[in-house]
Write an enzyme that holds these catalytic residues in place. Structure first.
Site, mmCIF file in Angstrom:
data_model
loop_
_atom_site.group_PDB
_atom_site.id
_atom_site.type_symbol
_atom_site.label_atom_id
_atom_site.label_comp_id
_atom_site.label_asym_id
_atom_site.label_seq_id
_atom_site.Cartn_x
_atom_site.Cartn_y
_atom_site.Cartn_z
ATOM 1 C CE LYS A 227 -3.719 4.893 -1.651
ATOM 2 N NZ LYS A 227 -4.862 5.417 -2.027
ATOM 3 C CE1 TYR B 55 -3.876 2.205 1.033
ATOM 4 C CE2 TYR B 55 -2.159 3.034 2.368
ATOM 5 C CZ TYR B 55 -3.331 3.048 1.659
ATOM 6 O OH TYR B 55 -3.940 4.775 1.752
#
Length: 301
Positions: A174, A170
């Site tokens: 991002k 993640y």
């Protein structure tokens, strides 16, 4: 009159949480909204309910205009269908907000390649595909002397800016979105398109599971974690008013807003010749002593 009167806005992952709040806020400011959502579970493996249709119903109940789109935004053809649905229904496209995401949290030593690929695909490819499809349309409009005030608002995260324990997939996705945004901002200004990103902190399916106490709704007073607190900056960035702002990262939580500053060049030490490995211990120690202390990775405190 709203600041987005007549603008056509696509929001991905708009069936719940932040995306839903953004859709309602854009509609309240006069935008016509394409509510994109697959209705997927948090890990992206199953489908539950029809949240996009519910959001469209809410917008129509307040007198706004909106349509449902169920295309997979990480699929090239699906992203094309999404953009075309806005053009076919509302006559054009002005703003794309990429909000869709999933999590497959795991400590790195236990993370599987499938967990890596799934998160990277939805977040990173799911940002690239709809934005690229929108840019194709905006570029064609500019060539035809119909340049639109195109706006891209992506969704990064504090995890992408600072790192986050048990979220290597993640955080990498991002961080990629942050770099993607500043890069396209530098390239697209000539056709009237701006690109900015947000790193929000708010209540969502992702954050409620990871930080239940922090995300709990208070019994009274200001609800700092209400996702609707994030939407005003997204709406403003998606409006014509924000044309002078591009390539920036906005951290936002509750009533707090700041501009995050990315990597900067440090002051170099130049020997004027090739370094010997044995020389570099003292050099690196001196450089680190003069450098700013890095922000801690989330989950290490």
């Amino acid at each position: 009159m709203g600041i987005c009167d007549g603008r056509v806005v696509i929001i991905t992952g708009a069936g719940r949480g932040l995306g839903r709040a953004h859709a309602l806020a854009f509609a309240a400011e006069g935008a016509k909204v394409v509510v994109n959502d697959l209705g997927a579970t948090l890990d992206g493996q199953d489908v539950e309910g029809t949240p996009a249709q519910e959001v469209v119903g809410e917008i129509e109940a307040m007198g706004g205009e909106a349509i449902v789109n169920g295309d997979d935004i990480s699929d090239w053809d699906g992203a094309g269908n999404l953009v075309q649905s806005a053009i076919d229904t509302f006559g054009g496209l002005d703003t794309v907000v990429t909000n869709a995401g999933i999590v497959r949290d795991r400590m790195f030593v236990n993370m599987t390649v499938d967990e890596w690929d799934a998160v990277i695909r939805v977040h990173l490819r799911g940002t690239f595909c709809p934005v690229k499809r929108a840019v194709e349309y905006w570029r064609a409009e500019a060539k035809a002397d119909r340049q639109r005030a195109g706006r891209v608002v992506t969704t990064s995260s504090g995890a992408g800016l600072m790192g986050s324990i048990a979220q290597t997939n993640y955080a990498a996705a991002k961080a990629g979105i942050a770099a993607f945004t500043i890069n396209i901002a530098a390239e697209l200004g000539r056709i009237g398109v701006t690109a900015n990103s947000i790193a929000p902190s708010a209540r969502s399916r992702m954050t409620e599971g990871a930080m239940p106490e922090m995300m709990a709704k208070p019994e009274s007073g200001f609800d700092a974690m209400d996702p609707a607190n994030i939407s005003p900056i997204v709406v403003w960035l998606g409006s014509e008013q924000s044309g002078h702002v591009t390539g920036r990262m906005f951290e936002c939580a509750g009533g707090e807003l700041s501009v995050a500053d990315g990597w900067q060049h440090g002051t170099p030490v130049d020997k004027g010749a090739r370094w010997e490995p044995s020389e570099l211990g003292k050099v690196v120690d001196d450089l680190l002593a003069e450098a700013p202390t890095p922000a801690p990775v989330y989950g290490t405190q």
